[in-house]
Motif scaffolding. Structure first.
Motif, PDB file in Angstrom:
ATOM      1  N   ARG A  37      49.156  44.890  50.887  1.00 25.75           N
ATOM      2  CA  ARG A  37      49.469  43.567  50.334  1.00 25.75           C
ATOM      3  C   ARG A  37      50.568  42.858  51.122  1.00 25.75           C
ATOM      4  NH1 ARG A  37      51.516  44.986  45.870  1.00 25.75           N
ATOM      5  NH2 ARG A  37      49.578  45.389  44.767  1.00 25.75           N
ATOM      6  N   TYR A  80      49.566  35.970  47.914  1.00 29.12           N
ATOM      7  CA  TYR A  80      49.384  37.378  48.265  1.00 29.12           C
ATOM      8  C   TYR A  80      48.012  37.599  48.905  1.00 29.12           C
ATOM      9  CZ  TYR A  80      53.479  38.344  45.355  1.00 29.12           C
ATOM     10  OH  TYR A  80      54.743  38.360  44.814  1.00 29.12           O
ATOM     11  N   TYR A 111      45.537  40.464  51.610  1.00 30.66           N
ATOM     12  CA  TYR A 111      45.326  41.798  52.182  1.00 30.66           C
ATOM     13  C   TYR A 111      44.698  41.638  53.570  1.00 30.66           C
ATOM     14  CZ  TYR A 111      46.260  44.444  47.881  1.00 30.66           C
ATOM     15  OH  TYR A 111      46.846  45.034  46.779  1.00 30.66           O
ATOM     16  N   THR A 130      54.052  46.258  49.289  1.00 33.96           N
ATOM     17  CA  THR A 130      54.012  44.866  49.713  1.00 33.96           C
ATOM     18  C   THR A 130      54.936  44.681  50.908  1.00 33.96           C
ATOM     19  OG1 THR A 130      53.724  44.208  47.393  1.00 33.96           O
ATOM     20  CG2 THR A 130      54.288  42.465  48.950  1.00 33.96           C
TER      21      THR A 130
END
Length: 199
Positions: free
Chosen positions: A64, A72, A74, A94
């Motif tokens: 993330r 956010y 990926y 993250t």
């Protein structure tokens, strides 16, 4: 799902055991599954990049990413050279400071989004220097490089080399597609009216 807060998104995403979600402007989106070609390209890139980043940076696969505007994502492959991304921030799932992002484009479904909208959000990162798009419909790589306040664009075909200035690595484009069935050139399909008699 719409109108949710970043905190609620993080709760949903962290509690999900089988689906990853991205978050943009209060909406969450389930990520589509990859293809064999997509996965093989990611494997090839990882094998090529890892020896050049392991001592000074970190290479992330589908981890993330939080933008400065609190969206956010990926990304398929990301390199960060900021040690705060893997120590000291208190979050182990993250990261925040990419210098290189590489997306392997999914045919038709997310290609336009990766190329336009997502790149707009990625440009918010002051640390980002290179954004690489790897096509899966043909062997073609596109690179955006930050040059002061602008982004330079380069298109590469299999007999050329991809230079990743960020990590000091030059890769033959053809090696990114090793063991895949991605064609060198686009495959055009002829459309013929079945009622038209042959000559």
């Amino acid at each position: 799902m719409t109108g949710i807060s970043p905190q609620e998104y993080l709760r949903i995403d962290r509690e999900s055991s089988d689906v990853k979600y991205e978050y943009v402007d209060g909406r969450i989106y389930a990520m589509a599954g990859g293809t064999i070609n997509h996965d093989q390209i990611c494997t090839n890139v990882t094998a090529l990049l890892y020896p050049y980043v392991q001592d000074r940076c970190r290479l992330f696969l589908n981890v993330r990413l939080q933008t400065p505007g609190e969206q956010y994502f990926y990304p398929d492959i990301t390199v960060s050279c900021n040690s705060l991304d893997w120590q000291g921030r208190g979050q182990k799932d993250t990261f925040f400071s990419p210098c290189l992002i590489m997306e392997v484009l999914s045919p038709r479904s997310t290609e336009s989004y990766d190329r336009r909208e997502k790149f707009t959000y990625y440009q918010e990162f002051p640390t980002l220097q290179e954004y690489v798009l790897i096509n899966t419909r043909r062997q073609l790589v596109e690179v955006y490089r930050r040059q002061d306040a602008k982004w330079a664009y380069e298109k590469l075909v299999p007999d050329q080399e991809l230079e990743l200035v960020t990590i000091g690595l030059i890769i033959p484009v053809a090696t990114l597609y090793k063991l895949t069935e991605v064609p060198v050139k686009p495959q055009w399909r002829s459309i013929r009216n079945e009622n038209t008699p042959s000559a």
